[in-house]
Design an enzyme around this catalytic site. Structure first.
Site, PDB file in Angstrom:
ATOM      1  N   HIS A  73      61.434  18.535  20.569  1.00 52.31           N
ATOM      2  CA  HIS A  73      62.016  18.337  19.242  1.00 52.31           C
ATOM      3  C   HIS A  73      62.076  16.842  18.935  1.00 52.31           C
ATOM      4  O   HIS A  73      62.096  16.002  19.840  1.00 52.31           O
ATOM      5  CB  HIS A  73      63.430  18.917  19.188  1.00 52.31           C
ATOM      6  CG  HIS A  73      63.474  20.404  19.259  1.00 52.31           C
ATOM      7  ND1 HIS A  73      64.611  21.120  18.962  1.00 52.31           N
ATOM      8  CD2 HIS A  73      62.544  21.326  19.606  1.00 52.31           C
ATOM      9  CE1 HIS A  73      64.377  22.406  19.102  1.00 52.31           C
ATOM     10  NE2 HIS A  73      63.126  22.563  19.500  1.00 52.31           N
ATOM     11  N   GLU A  75      64.523  15.014  17.982  1.00 53.94           N
ATOM     12  CA  GLU A  75      65.677  14.359  18.598  1.00 53.94           C
ATOM     13  C   GLU A  75      65.414  14.007  20.055  1.00 53.94           C
ATOM     14  O   GLU A  75      65.759  12.904  20.511  1.00 53.94           O
ATOM     15  CB  GLU A  75      66.928  15.261  18.536  1.00 53.94           C
ATOM     16  CG  GLU A  75      67.343  15.646  17.143  1.00 53.94           C
ATOM     17  CD  GLU A  75      66.783  16.984  16.686  1.00 53.94           C
ATOM     18  OE1 GLU A  75      67.504  17.680  15.951  1.00 53.94           O
ATOM     19  OE2 GLU A  75      65.641  17.323  17.043  1.00 53.94           O
ATOM     20  N   CYS A 103      69.708  21.316  16.792  1.00 57.33           N
ATOM     21  CA  CYS A 103      69.987  22.597  17.436  1.00 57.33           C
ATOM     22  C   CYS A 103      70.965  22.349  18.589  1.00 57.33           C
ATOM     23  O   CYS A 103      71.305  21.212  18.908  1.00 57.33           O
ATOM     24  CB  CYS A 103      68.696  23.228  17.944  1.00 57.33           C
ATOM     25  SG  CYS A 103      67.957  22.358  19.357  1.00 57.33           S
ATOM     26  N   CYS A 106      69.492  20.049  21.384  1.00 59.81           N
ATOM     27  CA  CYS A 106      69.476  18.627  21.019  1.00 59.81           C
ATOM     28  C   CYS A 106      70.889  18.057  20.943  1.00 59.81           C
ATOM     29  O   CYS A 106      71.121  16.907  21.322  1.00 59.81           O
ATOM     30  CB  CYS A 106      68.732  18.432  19.709  1.00 59.81           C
ATOM     31  SG  CYS A 106      66.968  18.824  19.859  1.00 59.81           S
TER      32      CYS A 106
END
Length: 166
Positions: A73, A75, A103, A106
Site C-alpha cells: 500500500h 502508506e 486500512c 497501515c
C-alpha cells in the site's frame, strides 16, 4: 511582532497574514499526484507523501498489482522510504498526507512508526481503520477532509472504469 497562534504579524499598525505556501493543501496535492500515478498504472489510486519541516522526504503510491504484494500500500511504501531517509524507524516530527483513510494494516504500521501527524483526504467507510476498529498512536494528530472531493472523485472514477471493463 509575530502572533504564531493566529499566524499573523503587525506591520505599521496593521495586522498582516503570513503566507504559508507549504500548507496541508499543498502537500495533499503532491499526494494526489502520486494517486494519479497509481491510477495510470492500473493500481487503486491512493497516494502518500511524508514531510518533515515542510520538506517531502518520501512519496509513494499503491503498488499491490505491480509487486503482486497485498502489503504494498502507499502508506507502507512511504513509511519505508521515510525511515530510510531518516535512518531510523520512528517518524516523530513527520506528517503523512494520504489520499484515502488508511486500512487497519497501515494504521498499525503508522502506530508503530509513532508518526506525529496524519492528514487524510477521503474517508474509507468500508475498509478504513476507523470502521475496522483500528487505532493510531495516542500522540498522533489526525486531520481529515483535506481535498476530500478530489481524492474521492479519483477513486470513484477508477472503480467505475474497472467495473465497465469487466
Amino acid at each position: 511582532m509575530i502572533d504564531k497562534e493566529n499566524v499573523s504579524y503587525l506591520h505599521q499598525g496593521k495586522v498582516m497574514a503570513l503566507i504559508t505556501p507549504f500548507d496541508d493543501n499543498y502537500f495533499m496535492k503532491r499526494a494526489l499526484v502520486e494517486a494519479q500515478a497509481a491510477y495510470d498504472a492500473g493500481e487503486i489510486p491512493v497516494g502518500a507523501v511524508i514531510t518533515v519541516n515542510d520538506t517531502i522526504i518520501a512519496r509513494a503510491h499503491n503498488l499491490t498489482e505491480r509487486l503482486n504484494d497485498v502489503t504494498a500500500h502507499a502508506e507502507m511504501q512511504a513509511i519505508t522510504a521515510a525511515a530510510n531517509y531518516i535512518g531510523g524507524k520512528y517518524l516523530k516530527d513527520c506528517t503523512m498526507y494520504i489520499t484515502l483513510e488508511p486500512c487497519q494494516m497501515c494504521a498499525g504500521a503508522l502506530y508503530w512508526s509513532q508518526i506525529s501527524r496524519i492528514v487524510i483526504a477521503a474517508p474509507d467507510p468500508h475498509r478504513g481503520f476507523k470502521t475496522m476498529g483500528g487505532n493510531l498512536h495516542p500522540k498522533t494528530e489526525v486531520k481529515t477532509g483535506v481535498l476530500a472531493d478530489e481524492a474521492s472523485a479519483l477513486i470513484k472514477r477508477f472503480f467505475i472504469e474497472k467495473r465497465n471493463l469487466n
